[in-house]
Write a protein that holds these residues in place. Structure first.
Motif, PDB file in Angstrom:
ATOM      1  N   SER A   1     -11.672   5.419   6.282  1.00 49.56           N
ATOM      2  CA  SER A   1     -11.185   5.767   7.672  1.00 49.56           C
ATOM      3  C   SER A   1     -11.607   4.819   8.687  1.00 49.56           C
ATOM      4  O   SER A   1     -12.938   4.536   8.667  1.00 49.56           O
TER       5      SER A   1
ATOM      6  N   PRO B   1      -2.348  -4.050   7.764  1.00 54.01           N
ATOM      7  CA  PRO B   1      -2.047  -3.282   9.062  1.00 54.01           C
ATOM      8  C   PRO B   1      -2.345  -4.182  10.163  1.00 54.01           C
ATOM      9  O   PRO B   1      -3.063  -5.200   9.748  1.00 54.01           O
TER      10      PRO B   1
ATOM     11  N   GLU C   1      -4.942   6.875   2.384  1.00 52.90           N
ATOM     12  CA  GLU C   1      -3.564   6.701   2.975  1.00 52.90           C
ATOM     13  C   GLU C   1      -3.141   5.453   2.801  1.00 52.90           C
ATOM     14  O   GLU C   1      -3.715   4.304   2.974  1.00 52.90           O
ATOM     15  N   THR C   2      -1.705   5.186   2.621  1.00 49.75           N
ATOM     16  CA  THR C   2      -1.109   3.875   2.727  1.00 49.75           C
ATOM     17  C   THR C   2      -1.107   3.180   3.927  1.00 49.75           C
ATOM     18  O   THR C   2      -1.004   3.656   5.081  1.00 49.75           O
ATOM     19  N   CYS C   3      -1.364   1.790   3.949  1.00 48.15           N
ATOM     20  CA  CYS C   3      -1.603   1.154   5.188  1.00 48.15           C
ATOM     21  C   CYS C   3      -1.038  -0.339   5.184  1.00 48.15           C
ATOM     22  O   CYS C   3      -1.406  -1.086   5.911  1.00 48.15           O
TER      23      CYS C   3
ATOM     24  N   ASP D   1      -5.093  -0.912  14.469  1.00 48.96           N
ATOM     25  CA  ASP D   1      -4.678  -0.034  13.903  1.00 48.96           C
ATOM     26  C   ASP D   1      -5.831   1.094  13.284  1.00 48.96           C
ATOM     27  O   ASP D   1      -6.834   0.465  12.810  1.00 48.96           O
ATOM     28  N   THR D   2      -5.526   2.388  13.212  1.00 49.96           N
ATOM     29  CA  THR D   2      -6.315   3.080  12.809  1.00 49.96           C
ATOM     30  C   THR D   2      -5.768   3.381  11.206  1.00 49.96           C
ATOM     31  O   THR D   2      -4.699   3.734  10.935  1.00 49.96           O
ATOM     32  N   VAL D   3      -6.848   3.372  10.342  1.00 54.00           N
ATOM     33  CA  VAL D   3      -6.473   3.699   8.860  1.00 54.00           C
ATOM     34  C   VAL D   3      -7.173   4.944   8.383  1.00 54.00           C
ATOM     35  O   VAL D   3      -8.289   5.306   8.815  1.00 54.00           O
TER      36      VAL D   3
ATOM     37  N   VAL E   1      -9.024  -0.853  12.068  1.00 52.62           N
ATOM     38  CA  VAL E   1      -8.830  -2.250  11.630  1.00 52.62           C
ATOM     39  C   VAL E   1      -9.383  -3.461  12.771  1.00 52.62           C
ATOM     40  O   VAL E   1      -8.923  -3.438  13.886  1.00 52.62           O
TER      41      VAL E   1
ATOM     42  N   TYR F   1      -3.703   1.009  -0.166  1.00 51.21           N
ATOM     43  CA  TYR F   1      -4.469   2.381   0.238  1.00 51.21           C
ATOM     44  C   TYR F   1      -5.850   1.783   1.153  1.00 51.21           C
ATOM     45  O   TYR F   1      -6.346   0.911   0.450  1.00 51.21           O
ATOM     46  N   SER F   2      -5.975   2.389   1.962  1.00 50.49           N
ATOM     47  CA  SER F   2      -7.397   2.254   2.609  1.00 50.49           C
ATOM     48  C   SER F   2      -8.399   3.113   1.711  1.00 50.49           C
ATOM     49  O   SER F   2      -8.375   4.217   1.803  1.00 50.49           O
TER      50      SER F   2
ATOM     51  N   ASP G   1       1.797  -0.268  -3.098  1.00 52.59           N
ATOM     52  CA  ASP G   1       1.366   0.383  -1.652  1.00 52.59           C
ATOM     53  C   ASP G   1      -0.245  -0.093  -1.767  1.00 52.59           C
ATOM     54  O   ASP G   1      -0.892  -0.128  -2.814  1.00 52.59           O
TER      55      ASP G   1
END
Length: 126
Positions: free
Chosen positions: A74, A45, A55-57, A49-51, A77, A70-71, A68
């Motif tokens: 939350s 990312p 979720e995939t980042c 960016d917000t993760v 970055v 994943y983070s 993928d």
């Protein structure tokens, strides 16, 4: 393989360091790096960016497959590891040290992460 006791782990095989000033470091485990094979490309990312947890980042591409990223938490970055972007093999050779991927300012306390012992049990039972 030994998973550092001071880290927390996701079931998607990412690790998270303890928060320092609200910022934690994220990487993938040695187990994941070994399963991937030789990592040849890393997409992370962007800073700012917000993760979101789970979720995939990003992506990790190896000679075997594309996976993928994943983070595990939350947040925002704050830094990416440019050394890993420039030399993706660091993910394989130093997954828990210089092969870290990005740093994130935590939006809230991490949930559903495993201790080193719980992660070890998870990967051996899979």
């Amino acid at each position: 393989m030994s998973n550092p006791e001071n880290l927390r782990y996701s079931k998607e095989h990412e690790w998270l360091s303890a928060s320092e000033g609200g910022v934690s470091t994220v990487g993938i485990t040695q187990h994941a790096a070994d399963a991937l094979g030789d990592v040849v490309y890393v997409q992370l990312p962007d800073v700012g960016d917000t993760v979101a947890a789970g979720e995939t980042c990003g992506e990790l591409e190896s000679t075997k497959s594309v996976s993928d990223l994943y983070s595990p938490v939350s947040g925002e970055v704050t830094e990416i590891n440019q050394d890993v972007v420039d030399d993706p093999a660091l993910v394989n050779s130093a997954a828990f040290t210089s092969g870290w991927l990005f740093k994130v300012r935590l939006a809230d306390e991490p949930q559903d992460l495993l201790s080193a012992a719980e992660y070890e049990s998870f990967i051996t039972s899979a």
